[in-house]
Design a protein around this motif. Sequence first.
Motif, PDB file in Angstrom:
ATOM      1  N   UNK A 405     -36.860  40.388 -17.401  1.00 35.94           N
ATOM      2  CA  UNK A 405     -38.308  40.186 -17.317  1.00 35.94           C
ATOM      3  C   UNK A 405     -39.022  41.530 -17.386  1.00 35.94           C
ATOM      4  N   UNK A 406     -39.986  41.652 -18.308  1.00 35.81           N
ATOM      5  CA  UNK A 406     -40.852  42.825 -18.378  1.00 35.81           C
ATOM      6  C   UNK A 406     -42.272  42.329 -18.590  1.00 35.81           C
ATOM      7  N   UNK A 407     -43.098  42.497 -17.588  1.00 35.45           N
ATOM      8  CA  UNK A 407     -44.458  41.982 -17.666  1.00 35.45           C
ATOM      9  C   UNK A 407     -44.447  40.470 -17.785  1.00 35.45           C
ATOM     10  N   UNK A 408     -45.108  39.955 -18.825  1.00 36.59           N
ATOM     11  CA  UNK A 408     -45.180  38.517 -19.043  1.00 36.59           C
ATOM     12  C   UNK A 408     -44.020  37.989 -19.881  1.00 36.59           C
ATOM     13  N   UNK A 409     -43.194  38.895 -20.399  1.00 35.98           N
ATOM     14  CA  UNK A 409     -42.103  38.474 -21.274  1.00 35.98           C
ATOM     15  C   UNK A 409     -40.812  38.280 -20.485  1.00 35.98           C
ATOM     16  N   UNK A 410     -40.202  37.118 -20.672  1.00 35.71           N
ATOM     17  CA  UNK A 410     -38.943  36.801 -20.010  1.00 35.71           C
ATOM     18  C   UNK A 410     -37.949  36.288 -21.036  1.00 35.71           C
ATOM     19  N   UNK A 411     -36.731  36.765 -20.938  1.00 39.14           N
ATOM     20  CA  UNK A 411     -35.670  36.293 -21.829  1.00 39.14           C
ATOM     21  C   UNK A 411     -34.386  36.112 -21.045  1.00 39.14           C
ATOM     22  N   UNK A 412     -33.538  35.236 -21.528  1.00 41.73           N
ATOM     23  CA  UNK A 412     -32.233  35.022 -20.914  1.00 41.73           C
ATOM     24  C   UNK A 412     -31.163  35.556 -21.857  1.00 41.73           C
ATOM     25  N   UNK A 413     -30.262  36.350 -21.293  1.00 43.61           N
ATOM     26  CA  UNK A 413     -29.266  37.052 -22.098  1.00 43.61           C
ATOM     27  C   UNK A 413     -27.883  36.745 -21.556  1.00 43.61           C
ATOM     28  N   UNK A 414     -26.943  36.526 -22.466  1.00 43.62           N
ATOM     29  CA  UNK A 414     -25.557  36.291 -22.070  1.00 43.62           C
ATOM     30  C   UNK A 414     -24.823  37.615 -21.932  1.00 43.62           C
ATOM     31  N   UNK A 415     -24.163  37.855 -20.822  1.00 44.02           N
ATOM     32  CA  UNK A 415     -23.430  39.117 -20.628  1.00 44.02           C
ATOM     33  C   UNK A 415     -22.255  39.252 -21.597  1.00 44.02           C
ATOM     34  N   UNK A 416     -21.902  40.508 -21.844  1.00 44.01           N
ATOM     35  CA  UNK A 416     -20.750  40.830 -22.684  1.00 44.01           C
ATOM     36  C   UNK A 416     -19.833  41.779 -21.909  1.00 44.01           C
ATOM     37  N   UNK A 417     -18.669  42.030 -22.457  1.00 43.81           N
ATOM     38  CA  UNK A 417     -17.690  42.882 -21.787  1.00 43.81           C
ATOM     39  C   UNK A 417     -17.297  44.040 -22.685  1.00 43.81           C
ATOM     40  N   UNK A 418     -17.095  45.215 -22.070  1.00 43.38           N
ATOM     41  CA  UNK A 418     -16.436  46.332 -22.740  1.00 43.38           C
ATOM     42  C   UNK A 418     -15.545  47.023 -21.730  1.00 43.38           C
ATOM     43  N   UNK A 419     -15.026  48.177 -22.082  1.00 41.32           N
ATOM     44  CA  UNK A 419     -14.079  48.863 -21.203  1.00 41.32           C
ATOM     45  C   UNK A 419     -14.696  49.272 -19.869  1.00 41.32           C
ATOM     46  N   UNK A 420     -16.012  49.440 -19.850  1.00 41.16           N
ATOM     47  CA  UNK A 420     -16.683  49.866 -18.624  1.00 41.16           C
ATOM     48  C   UNK A 420     -17.025  48.711 -17.689  1.00 41.16           C
ATOM     49  N   UNK A 421     -17.105  47.494 -18.240  1.00 40.92           N
ATOM     50  CA  UNK A 421     -17.448  46.371 -17.393  1.00 40.92           C
ATOM     51  C   UNK A 421     -18.324  45.347 -18.092  1.00 40.92           C
ATOM     52  N   UNK A 422     -19.148  44.671 -17.290  1.00 37.79           N
ATOM     53  CA  UNK A 422     -20.028  43.612 -17.786  1.00 37.79           C
ATOM     54  C   UNK A 422     -21.406  44.193 -18.078  1.00 37.79           C
ATOM     55  N   UNK A 423     -21.969  43.861 -19.243  1.00 43.72           N
ATOM     56  CA  UNK A 423     -23.267  44.438 -19.597  1.00 43.72           C
ATOM     57  C   UNK A 423     -24.110  43.420 -20.367  1.00 43.72           C
ATOM     58  N   UNK A 424     -25.396  43.732 -20.461  1.00 44.33           N
ATOM     59  CA  UNK A 424     -26.308  42.943 -21.288  1.00 44.33           C
ATOM     60  C   UNK A 424     -27.092  43.880 -22.192  1.00 44.33           C
ATOM     61  N   UNK A 425     -27.443  43.376 -23.370  1.00 43.61           N
ATOM     62  CA  UNK A 425     -28.297  44.099 -24.310  1.00 43.61           C
ATOM     63  C   UNK A 425     -29.646  43.393 -24.380  1.00 43.61           C
ATOM     64  N   UNK A 426     -30.718  44.192 -24.388  1.00 43.84           N
ATOM     65  CA  UNK A 426     -32.047  43.587 -24.442  1.00 43.84           C
ATOM     66  C   UNK A 426     -33.055  44.610 -24.947  1.00 43.84           C
ATOM     67  N   UNK A 427     -34.174  44.085 -25.447  1.00 49.06           N
ATOM     68  CA  UNK A 427     -35.252  44.914 -25.948  1.00 49.06           C
ATOM     69  C   UNK A 427     -36.234  45.225 -24.821  1.00 49.06           C
ATOM     70  N   UNK A 428     -36.684  46.493 -24.775  1.00 46.49           N
ATOM     71  CA  UNK A 428     -37.617  46.900 -23.731  1.00 46.49           C
ATOM     72  C   UNK A 428     -38.695  47.798 -24.317  1.00 46.49           C
TER      73      UNK A 428
END
Length: 440
Positions: A405-428
């Motif tokens: 969530x940033x301001x009035x914009x909300x999105x739902x993102x599915x987490x992904x995995x890499x060697x460092x752990x669990x992460x999400x990608x999103x626009x900001x």
Amino acid sequence: MLKNLIYFSLVLALFSACNAPEKSSNATEITKWQYNKKAAVSLTYDDGSTNQFAKALPIMNQLGLPATFFIITGQIPGSQYQGKFLGRPVKEIIQETATVPTNKDNFFERASAVGFLGYQGTIDYHTQAGALIDAGKEAEAYKVIDEVYKKVRDGAFKPGYQSNNEVAEARGVTWDKIRAYAKQGHEFASHTVTHPRLAALDEANLVYELEKSKEDIQKQLGPAYTFSAEGPYGTENERVMEYAYKIYPALRNRMPEPYLTEINRGSKVQPGTSDKEYVQWQRGATTKTPLPLMKSWVDTVAAHDKDWLVLVFHGVDGIGWEALSSELLKEYFEYIKAQEDKLWVATFGDVTKYMRERMNAKVQVAEKEDKVTVNLTHDLDKTMYNLPLTLKSYVSPDWKTVQVKQGEKTQRVQPQQDAKGTYVLYQAQPNAQPIELSGI
């Protein structure tokens, strides 16, 4: 007894640490390219010749590929500024050339005026002299200017005005058409008023070509389209660049960023040899360039993680310099589109903005209970540098879906995995409200 107790405690602590659930690292980074792509590609066109719009642009629209068009503004109907010479009366200059040879003190004035003496064909000598200046051959350039003025004095040319070929081949486009193309997602940028050899112009005429083209673009399209420019003939003349940098934020000719390696169209250097954060690799396709070679440029950048391929096109279907067929372009653009999972295809201006924003941005992360808050800021001009950045945030592995969530914009993102752990990608959006991440 005490030693055994200490040993048992250490073993228990080690066992607990090894079997503890994974925790969020709270790390957030800005991906090197938008959408975390491997490389960036910009399709750029010089001169604005008519078939770029009639033939190539529909192909790109069909594939959803944006492009940057560097246009010659003086020939477009409705432009306020056309080609002209700023300086002394040309008859006075012509008369002077009969007794005073061309030298370093008078070359730039004479070369600036030569296309506007009132005779057909003289502009070609301006182009020749400018090419020699770009090549560092000043003495030879002086001889070219002496030759053309002698021919003028001898009456070798027909009266009238004749533009260079690039201007003639660009006729037909209108500002109304350009506005429509811009709404389709394409960038329009300056290629000067008359497409001169900028390295052969004196200060007044050099500034006129750069500034007045920008003024017409701003009047017709708005300030968003005054970001990028390309000096004709790919000039890298230092004197020209010094003036151009003050007028345009981004030049395809040169971009002297400390984190960027530039490889121009004529260079044989490969992009994989640079140790800088980014590489801008310019390639120009001509009628002699095999399509497999053009495709190999795409393959090369797709295999790396910091390359920006800037493709330079001119003519299309017989109109314009080194014209390529629209059939070849269609196959080539389809090849690029097929690798869109790796390639961020964006305008020259957008890629420039993304790099600069990323390299100047600050990311601050705070965690409170079941929420991660990210602040994204940069200190660049906020009216100019307002492109969203792609963030990669590591989160708790327990979060099966993440709400961003940033301001009035909300999105739902599915987490992904890499060697460092669990992460999400999103626009900001930089310099806006904090971004809040929470598990759902």
